[in-house]
Design a protein around this motif. Structure first.
Motif, mmCIF file in Angstrom:
data_model
loop_
_atom_site.group_PDB
_atom_site.id
_atom_site.type_symbol
_atom_site.label_atom_id
_atom_site.label_comp_id
_atom_site.label_asym_id
_atom_site.label_seq_id
_atom_site.Cartn_x
_atom_site.Cartn_y
_atom_site.Cartn_z
ATOM 1 N N VAL A 28 47.063 122.593 34.313
ATOM 2 C CA VAL A 28 47.441 123.135 35.738
ATOM 3 C C VAL A 28 48.628 122.233 35.958
ATOM 4 O O VAL A 28 48.527 120.849 36.174
ATOM 5 N N SER A 66 50.913 126.613 34.920
ATOM 6 C CA SER A 66 49.785 126.232 33.890
ATOM 7 C C SER A 66 50.181 126.770 32.561
ATOM 8 O O SER A 66 51.266 127.377 32.428
ATOM 9 N N HIS A 100 49.622 117.223 37.649
ATOM 10 C CA HIS A 100 49.001 117.823 36.551
ATOM 11 C C HIS A 100 47.577 117.596 36.315
ATOM 12 O O HIS A 100 47.164 116.316 36.371
#
Length: 163
Positions: free
Chosen positions: A37, A44, A156
């Motif tokens: 993600v 994503s 992330h």
């Protein structure tokens, strides 16, 4: 975005503290499949990574993901990473990487007909990666998304499996 960055930084700093899992033996498997993600795939992505040596170090990755502003974009990403071991067990790493992501809008309609919007991102990253005895791993980090439209900080988190 500021909250995501601060949360990632907190998780990163907390994960560097010594713990019981520091003595786990690390797997010698060199292939990784993972969901991410944020990161190079933008919102994503599903990724494959191949470690190029027996010891963790240099690796290449590729994946497909998505991104959305007003329309839906499919992203294709390629990258390279280098892992620096943070402990003797070689199961915790500083992950430095750089990736390229092509964002491609397949369906968009304007008054003058169909069109296709594309943009390319350069995405350098810094992350903490932890590999577990069960051949799973997780990674959390920050990166910059650089393109001709903007420069954006991006966070992330990824989880995956070695095979």
């Amino acid at each position: 975005m500021k909250n995501i960055f601060l949360a990632s930084l907190f998780i990163f700093s907390f994960s560097l503290t010594p713990g019981f899992s520091q003595t786990e033996e690390i797997s010698t498997k060199r292939n990784f499949a993972f969901l991410e993600v944020g990161g190079v795939g933008l919102f994503s992505s599903v990724n494959y990574e191949r470690q190029l040596s027996k010891e963790p170090g240099f690796s290449l990755r590729g994946g497909i993901g998505f991104y959305s502003e007003d329309d839906l974009y499919v992203t294709y990403n390629l990258g390279t990473h280098f892992l620096f071991s943070l402990n003797k067990s070689k199961n915790a790493f500083l992950d430095l990487g750089v990736g390229v992501s092509l964002a491609n809008e397949y369906v968009g309609i304007r008054e003058d007909g169909r069109f296709r919007d594309q943009f390319i991102n350069l995405v350098p990253s810094l992350a903490y990666r932890k590999q577990f005895k069960s051949d799973t791993f997780m990674k959390v980090g920050i990166n910059l998304v650089l393109n001709d439209r903007a420069v954006s900080p991006w966070a992330h988190i990824a989880i995956g499996k070695r095979f």
